[in-house]
Design a protein around this motif. Structure first.
Motif, mmCIF file in Angstrom:
data_model
loop_
_atom_site.group_PDB
_atom_site.id
_atom_site.type_symbol
_atom_site.label_atom_id
_atom_site.label_comp_id
_atom_site.label_asym_id
_atom_site.label_seq_id
_atom_site.Cartn_x
_atom_site.Cartn_y
_atom_site.Cartn_z
ATOM 1 N N VAL A 251 -23.175 -21.954 -66.851
ATOM 2 C CA VAL A 251 -22.366 -22.535 -67.777
ATOM 3 C C VAL A 251 -21.475 -21.082 -68.548
ATOM 4 C CG1 VAL A 251 -22.119 -23.783 -69.849
ATOM 5 C CG2 VAL A 251 -23.884 -24.436 -68.088
ATOM 6 N N ALA A 252 -22.205 -20.363 -68.692
ATOM 7 C CA ALA A 252 -21.340 -19.179 -69.273
ATOM 8 C C ALA A 252 -20.331 -18.632 -68.315
ATOM 9 C CB ALA A 252 -22.232 -17.815 -69.627
ATOM 10 N N PHE A 253 -20.622 -18.506 -67.087
ATOM 11 C CA PHE A 253 -19.608 -18.046 -66.114
ATOM 12 C C PHE A 253 -18.243 -19.147 -66.122
ATOM 13 C CE2 PHE A 253 -18.053 -18.692 -61.409
ATOM 14 C CZ PHE A 253 -17.294 -17.571 -61.399
ATOM 15 N N THR A 254 -18.821 -20.225 -65.977
ATOM 16 C CA THR A 254 -17.664 -21.755 -65.879
ATOM 17 C C THR A 254 -16.846 -21.390 -67.248
ATOM 18 O OG1 THR A 254 -19.184 -22.952 -64.546
ATOM 19 C CG2 THR A 254 -17.448 -23.978 -65.399
ATOM 20 N N GLN A 255 -17.478 -21.615 -68.302
ATOM 21 C CA GLN A 255 -16.646 -21.516 -69.587
ATOM 22 C C GLN A 255 -16.096 -20.281 -69.552
ATOM 23 O OE1 GLN A 255 -19.090 -22.362 -73.179
ATOM 24 N NE2 GLN A 255 -17.848 -20.795 -74.443
ATOM 25 N N SER A 256 -16.272 -19.038 -68.994
ATOM 26 C CA SER A 256 -15.404 -18.069 -69.289
ATOM 27 C C SER A 256 -14.228 -18.222 -68.483
ATOM 28 C CB SER A 256 -16.047 -16.624 -68.541
ATOM 29 O OG SER A 256 -16.334 -16.602 -67.419
ATOM 30 N N ILE A 257 -13.950 -18.677 -67.267
ATOM 31 C CA ILE A 257 -13.231 -19.100 -66.433
ATOM 32 C C ILE A 257 -12.267 -20.098 -67.161
ATOM 33 C CG2 ILE A 257 -12.292 -20.210 -64.316
ATOM 34 C CD1 ILE A 257 -13.661 -17.340 -63.867
ATOM 35 N N ALA A 258 -12.738 -21.085 -67.890
ATOM 36 C CA ALA A 258 -12.021 -22.042 -68.500
ATOM 37 C C ALA A 258 -11.048 -21.515 -69.687
ATOM 38 C CB ALA A 258 -12.758 -23.172 -68.929
ATOM 39 N N GLN A 259 -11.874 -20.619 -70.238
ATOM 40 C CA GLN A 259 -11.220 -19.913 -71.426
ATOM 41 C C GLN A 259 -10.168 -18.857 -71.174
ATOM 42 O OE1 GLN A 259 -14.910 -18.791 -73.443
ATOM 43 N NE2 GLN A 259 -14.298 -20.026 -75.211
ATOM 44 N N ALA A 260 -10.241 -18.281 -69.987
ATOM 45 C CA ALA A 260 -9.250 -17.272 -69.475
ATOM 46 C C ALA A 260 -8.295 -17.927 -68.917
ATOM 47 C CB ALA A 260 -10.139 -16.467 -68.582
ATOM 48 N N SER A 261 -8.157 -19.085 -68.195
ATOM 49 C CA SER A 261 -6.996 -20.035 -67.641
ATOM 50 C C SER A 261 -6.362 -20.904 -68.396
ATOM 51 C CB SER A 261 -7.437 -20.520 -66.175
ATOM 52 O OG SER A 261 -8.416 -21.573 -66.773
ATOM 53 N N GLY A 262 -7.046 -21.432 -69.382
ATOM 54 C CA GLY A 262 -6.801 -22.701 -69.992
ATOM 55 C C GLY A 262 -6.352 -23.747 -69.144
ATOM 56 N N ILE A 263 -7.033 -23.732 -68.001
ATOM 57 C CA ILE A 263 -6.711 -25.095 -67.136
ATOM 58 C C ILE A 263 -7.849 -25.582 -66.895
ATOM 59 C CG2 ILE A 263 -6.257 -25.474 -64.545
ATOM 60 C CD1 ILE A 263 -4.533 -22.813 -64.689
ATOM 61 N N TYR A 264 -7.676 -27.204 -66.484
ATOM 62 C CA TYR A 264 -8.735 -28.237 -66.382
ATOM 63 C C TYR A 264 -9.713 -27.422 -65.378
ATOM 64 C CZ TYR A 264 -10.883 -32.331 -63.931
ATOM 65 O OH TYR A 264 -11.605 -33.358 -63.648
ATOM 66 N N THR A 265 -10.967 -27.359 -65.663
ATOM 67 C CA THR A 265 -12.095 -26.389 -64.724
ATOM 68 C C THR A 265 -12.995 -27.179 -64.439
ATOM 69 O OG1 THR A 265 -11.489 -24.318 -66.085
ATOM 70 C CG2 THR A 265 -13.520 -24.289 -64.912
ATOM 71 N N ILE A 266 -13.354 -27.164 -63.098
ATOM 72 C CA ILE A 266 -14.494 -27.750 -62.547
ATOM 73 C C ILE A 266 -15.779 -26.754 -62.393
ATOM 74 C CG2 ILE A 266 -15.275 -29.426 -60.643
ATOM 75 C CD1 ILE A 266 -12.360 -29.874 -60.269
ATOM 76 N N ALA A 267 -16.879 -27.231 -62.607
ATOM 77 C CA ALA A 267 -18.074 -26.153 -62.290
ATOM 78 C C ALA A 267 -18.635 -26.675 -60.899
ATOM 79 C CB ALA A 267 -19.051 -26.469 -63.267
ATOM 80 N N SER A 268 -19.271 -25.537 -60.357
ATOM 81 C CA SER A 268 -19.685 -25.638 -58.953
ATOM 82 C C SER A 268 -20.642 -24.534 -58.762
ATOM 83 C CB SER A 268 -18.738 -25.546 -57.969
ATOM 84 O OG SER A 268 -19.316 -25.548 -56.612
ATOM 85 N N GLY A 269 -21.782 -24.861 -57.814
ATOM 86 C CA GLY A 269 -22.728 -24.114 -57.740
ATOM 87 C C GLY A 269 -24.133 -24.022 -58.388
ATOM 88 N N GLY A 270 -25.014 -24.875 -57.661
ATOM 89 C CA GLY A 270 -26.239 -24.770 -58.352
ATOM 90 C C GLY A 270 -26.633 -26.129 -59.079
ATOM 91 N N PHE A 271 -25.772 -27.073 -59.236
ATOM 92 C CA PHE A 271 -26.204 -28.206 -59.974
ATOM 93 C C PHE A 271 -27.697 -28.838 -59.498
ATOM 94 C CE2 PHE A 271 -26.352 -32.598 -61.032
ATOM 95 C CZ PHE A 271 -25.962 -32.838 -62.039
ATOM 96 N N ALA A 272 -28.430 -29.025 -60.667
ATOM 97 C CA ALA A 272 -29.836 -29.251 -60.284
ATOM 98 C C ALA A 272 -30.419 -30.651 -60.282
ATOM 99 C CB ALA A 272 -30.871 -28.369 -61.450
ATOM 100 N N ASP A 273 -29.838 -31.361 -61.651
ATOM 101 C CA ASP A 273 -30.394 -32.754 -61.636
ATOM 102 C C ASP A 273 -29.767 -33.231 -62.765
ATOM 103 O OD1 ASP A 273 -31.767 -31.839 -64.207
ATOM 104 O OD2 ASP A 273 -33.114 -31.089 -63.024
ATOM 105 N N ALA A 274 -30.053 -34.507 -63.099
ATOM 106 C CA ALA A 274 -29.002 -35.362 -63.970
ATOM 107 C C ALA A 274 -29.273 -34.859 -65.403
ATOM 108 C CB ALA A 274 -29.734 -36.914 -64.083
ATOM 109 N N ARG A 275 -30.205 -34.124 -65.861
ATOM 110 C CA ARG A 275 -30.582 -33.605 -67.003
ATOM 111 C C ARG A 275 -29.109 -32.557 -67.452
ATOM 112 N NH1 ARG A 275 -36.390 -31.394 -66.726
ATOM 113 N NH2 ARG A 275 -35.502 -31.029 -64.793
#
Length: 238
Positions: A176-200
Motif C-alpha cells: 500500500v505504501a508503495f502504491t500510495q507513493s506512486i499515486a501521490q507523485a503522479s496525481g493520476i488514477y492509480t491501480i495497485a498490483s502485486g500480491g493481492f491476498a484476499d477479500a479483507r
C-alpha cells in the motif's frame, strides 16, 4: 475501488508467475474460458499481460487476445511488449480499451507522453525494492519508481499501474505504501498490483483515497476471493 481481474498469457494459456519468474509459471487453463467466467461474474474490465511479448519486446499472443475481444464484451487493458505506435494502433483498432506502456515508457518518456495525446494509455511501473524493472522484469534500472511516476504528472496518461514485483504472485498483500507513493507523485488514477491476498484487503485499499483500483490475479485462481460478490457494486453503477 475498481477491480481488474487479471489474465497473464504465456504460450496462449492463462498462467501466474511467482515474483515475475517465467520459470515459475503455473498454468491454469484456457484464457478465453477464464475471460468468459470473469465476465459472467459481472466484471467490467479485464487486465491482460502478454508475458511472451514482454520478454520478446513485441506482441506474441495476439490471436488469443482477439478471441477474448470477439467473445466477451469486457473492457480490456493490455500490456506486454507494446513498444511502437504501430503496436498501439493495431490493438486499439482491435478494440483494446487501454494500452499499457512499460519498458518503452522508461526508455522514452516523451514517446509515452505523445502516445497519450492520441490513445488511451496507462503507464506500467513495475518495481523491485523501489527501483523500476523492465524487459519483462528481467532488467532492473537505477530509477526510483516514484520519481518516474512524477514524470507523468499533469499529462494525458489515463492511468498508472504499479506492481511490487517482490509480492507479485505471492499472495502476501498489496504494498500500500508503495502504491500510495506512486499515486501521490503522479496525481493520476492509480491501480495497485502485486500480491493481492484476499477479500479483507479490499477494505484497506478502499479506505485509501489515493488508490483507485486493484488487479486481482492469483487470489482469484486459487479461490481466495469470490469475485462475483465484489463485482455487484460495479454492475449497479453500469
Amino acid at each position: 475501488m475498481d477491480i481488474y481481474p487479471a489474465i497473464d498469457l504465456k504460450d496462449g494459456k492463462a498462467v501466474r508467475l511467482y515474483k515475475g519468474d517465467m520459470q515459475s509459471a503455473k498454468v491454469y487453463g484456457e484464457a478465453l474460458g477464464f475471460a468468459q467466467e470473469i465476465e459472467a461474474m459481472g466484471a467490467q474490465w479485464l487486465h491482460i499481460v502478454d508475458l511472451n511479448g514482454a520478454f520478446a519486446g513485441e506482441p506474441r499472443n495476439k490471436e488469443v487476445i482477439k478471441q477474448i475481444l470477439s467473445h466477451t464484451s469486457l473492457k480490456i487493458e493490455l500490456g506486454g511488449g507494446i513498444r511502437t505506435q504501430e503496436h498501439i494502433a493495431q490493438y486499439q483498432d482491435l478494440g483494446v480499451e487501454r494500452i499499457i506502456l512499460g519498458s518503452v515508457a522508461l526508455q522514452d518518456p516523451e514517446f509515452a507522453l505523445k502516445m497519450a495525446e492520441s490513445y488511451t494509455i496507462a503507464i506500467g511501473i513495475d518495481a523491485r525494492d523501489g527501483k523500476v524493472a523492465t524487459q519483462g522484469w528481467a532488467k532492473e534500472e537505477n530509477v526510483e519508481a516514484s520519481a518516474f511516476a512524477a514524470r507523468f504528472k499533469g499529462s494525458k496518461v489515463d492511468a498508472i499501474i504499479c506492481t511490487d514485483i517482490n509480492r507479485d504472485g505471492a499472495l502476501s498483500g498489496i504494498n500500500v505504501a508503495f502504491t500510495q507513493s506512486i499515486a501521490q507523485a503522479s496525481g493520476i488514477y492509480t491501480i495497485a498490483s502485486g500480491g493481492f491476498a484476499d477479500a479483507r484487503e479490499l477494505e484497506t485499499l478502499s479506505a485509501n483515497p489515493h488508490i483507485s483500483g486493484v488487479i486481482i490475479g492469483k487470489a482469484f485462481y486459487e479461490h481466495r476471493i469470490d469475485l462475483q460478490k465484489y463485482m455487484k457494486p460495479q454492475n449497479e453503477l453500469a
